[in-house]
Design a protein around this motif. Sequence first.
Motif: not given
Length: 119
Positions: A13-18, A88-89, A40-41
Motif C-alpha cells: 500500500q502507499a506509504g509502505g516499504s519494500l 503509486p507512481e 513502468a507500463p
Amino acid sequence: QVQLVESGGGLVQAGGSLRLSCAASGLTFSNYAMGWFRQAPGKEREFVAAISWSGGNTEYVDSVKGRFTISRDNFKNTVYLQMNSLKPEDTAVYYCAADFHGGGRYEHWGQGTQVTVSS
C-alpha cells in the motif's frame, strides 16, 4: 556466466516499504558499480539509484531522494534498494545492473522484479 537475480518485489500500500535485493554471481563484484533502474507500463526505463564499488558514493534520481536507499554487501555479492514511503507512481518493474569500473555502460542486467504500490 554472469547472473543478477532480483528479489523482494511485491504488492504494497502507499506509504509502505519494500526492500529489494540483487544477488550477483559469475563476476568479481567489487569491480562493479551497481545500479537500480525501473520501467513502468508504457514508459521508458529510468535510472533510480547507483552505488560505487566501495559503497562510498551513491546517486539517486530526484523523485526517490529521501525515500530510497541503495547499499551493497561485497562479501555477499548483493546490492539492496530500501524503498520507504512508497507511492503509486513507484509502480514498475525494477532491474539491477552491473557497471564495470563505473564506466556507465551497465554491461549486465537482471530479469527484474515487479513492485506494485496501491493507492
